[in-house]
Every structure is written in structure tokens, then in C-alpha cells.
Write a protein that holds these residues in place. Structure first.
Motif, short mmCIF file in Angstrom:
data_model
loop_
_atom_site.label_atom_id
_atom_site.label_comp_id
_atom_site.label_asym_id
_atom_site.label_seq_id
_atom_site.Cartn_x
_atom_site.Cartn_y
_atom_site.Cartn_z
N ASN A 24 33.53 33.39 41.83
CA ASN A 24 33.89 34.77 41.51
C ASN A 24 32.67 35.69 41.43
N LEU A 25 31.48 35.14 41.25
CA LEU A 25 30.30 35.97 41.02
C LEU A 25 29.92 36.77 42.26
N PRO B 64 41.31 33.94 40.96
CA PRO B 64 41.89 34.52 39.74
C PRO B 64 42.46 33.49 38.78
N LEU B 65 42.70 32.28 39.26
CA LEU B 65 43.23 31.24 38.38
C LEU B 65 42.18 30.67 37.44
N PRO C 166 46.99 39.07 41.75
CA PRO C 166 46.10 38.33 40.85
C PRO C 166 44.62 38.58 41.09
N SER C 167 44.24 38.93 42.31
CA SER C 167 42.82 39.08 42.63
C SER C 167 42.22 40.38 42.14
N LEU C 168 43.06 41.32 41.71
CA LEU C 168 42.55 42.65 41.35
C LEU C 168 42.83 42.98 39.89
#
Length: 225
Positions: free
Chosen positions: A77-78, A69-70, A35-37
């Protein structure tokens, strides 16, 4: 024709990862789905014999990293941008841009793993070994993605403390669900790197230590279920 005379909206989008994969003579490797990529861009190097048709020698994948990612709107996330970088992204573009450029421009707000996964086609060149390919990949990422920290002098400059083959350790690595004999470089202060000889191709991957905890270092032949 000067580039300034070109309307950005007339510039076609770059080839997609799938399009490049279809031109590559060996299967392309990628991180396992996580999910992170998110795949962001694909890069290639090629060669030609006596000016003939170009053959792809290697293909790299760059990823956007999502720390949450959720919720992609979460400020966590920035990326850690400078004031000038943030102001440039907040300002409207000087000229209208096509949708694909606007999408890439927006994603510049987030951290990325630049040319993180590299698939290199095996050749008969004496200088090409899995070890030399891993070392070159690491130093290439350091030279381009860590210029402020590691490059001395003007452009192109000189890489401070490049890695060498003596930094390689033998490990195993999950590839297509199986642990295979592999290599790692775990001595560099800025990046962690792994690699494996896959027969017809060489897999190497380089990830910033700042992002390592968010990435699963496991790999798959791209396109396999």
C-alpha cells in the motif's frame, strides 16, 4: 502575527466533505464506493460579486488509494517515496501537532488521487463548457501533481504538452447507475480523464495511469444510497 508564532494545536481542522457539500448549491459527485478508495480531503474554488458573499463554484475530492484494502498494513500500500520524504515522515514533528494533522501526516505515506473528482456548478459564463471544464481539470492536475514530469521552468513554470479540446472523445459513463453521454481524454501519457454534463453541474475526473487499474471509473451523486 507570524505563522511561526501560531501553535499548531490551535489550528482547527479543515471543513469535512459533508460540511462543504452542505454549502454547495448543487449536488456533489464522487466515485462509487469501492474498497480501494478513501476520501481524504475536499478542495473548493469560489467567487463573489462586487466583494459580496462568496459562492462555491467547484468542489474537488482527493482520495487515498489502498492497493490492498483488505490489509492496510500490507507494505504494498505504501507510496513510492524518496528517501528524504520517507525520513521526514519517520522523524517526529518539530512541534506537537493536533490529531487531525497527525492523521493527515500518516496518510502521506500512501498514494493519493489528488483532486480526482471535480463537481463544477454551471454558470452563464460563455467560456465555461463541459469540454473546457474537463481540459482545465486535466491540465490543473498535470501542472500540480506531475510537476517533475511535465512542468518546464521555475514556479509556476509552463506545462509541457497540455491537453486541448481536440483530445476529447465521446463515450458513455456510469453515473448514478445509468450510462450517460460523456467525454474522455485517453491520449495523455500520465493521466486518464472523463467528464459529463449533468445539467446543473459538470462532473470531471482525472486519474493517474499508474493507478487506473485500481479504480472503477463510475460515479454517484454523493449522499445517495
Amino acid at each position: 502575527m507570524h505563522f511561526a508564532d501560531i501553535d499548531p494545536k490551535d489550528i482547527p481542522p479543515p471543513p469535512t466533505v459533508d460540511e462543504v457539500a452542505g454549502l454547495f448549491s448543487v449536488p456533489m459527485m464522487s466515485f462509487v464506493a469501492q474498497p480501494s478508495l478513501q476520501e481524504l480531503a475536499v478542495g473548493t474554488t469560489g467567487s463573489s460579486l462586487n466583494g459580496g458573499e462568496t459562492t462555491l463554484d467547484s468542489v474537488s475530492l482527493t482520495y487515498t488509494l489502498w492497493l490492498n484494502p483488505l490489509d492496510r498494513n500490507d507494505p504494498v500500500n505504501l507510496a513510492d517515496l524518496s528517501d528524504s520524504e520517507r525520513e521526514a515522515l519517520d522523524a517526529p514533528p518539530v512541534r506537537p501537532l493536533p490529531d487531525w494533522m497527525m492523521e493527515r501526516r500518516e496518510l502521506m505515506r500512501y498514494p493519493m488521487l489528488w483532486e480526482a473528482v471535480l463537481t463544477t456548478r454551471k454558470s452563464d459564463a460563455e467560456w465555461q463548457t463541459p469540454e473546457s471544464t474537463l481540459v482545465r481539470h486535466v491540465n490543473h492536475v498535470l501542472m500540480n501533481a506531475f510537476r517533475e514530469q511535465r512542468v518546464v521552468g521555475g514556479i509556476p513554470g509552463e506545462l509541457d504538452s497540455p491537453v486541448t479540446e481536440r483530445h476529447i472523445q465521446r463515450v458513455t459513463l456510469p453515473v448514478d447507475g445509468v450510462d450517460v453521454p460523456s467525454m474522455q481524454i485517453d491520449s495523455d501519457p500520465n493521466v486518464y480523464a472523463v467528464g459529463a454534463d449533468l445539467g446543473d453541474r459538470i462532473l470531471t475526473a482525472v486519474v493517474s495511469r499508474d493507478h487506473l487499474s485500481s479504480v472503477t471509473m463510475a460515479f454517484v451523486t454523493r449522499g445517495l444510497a
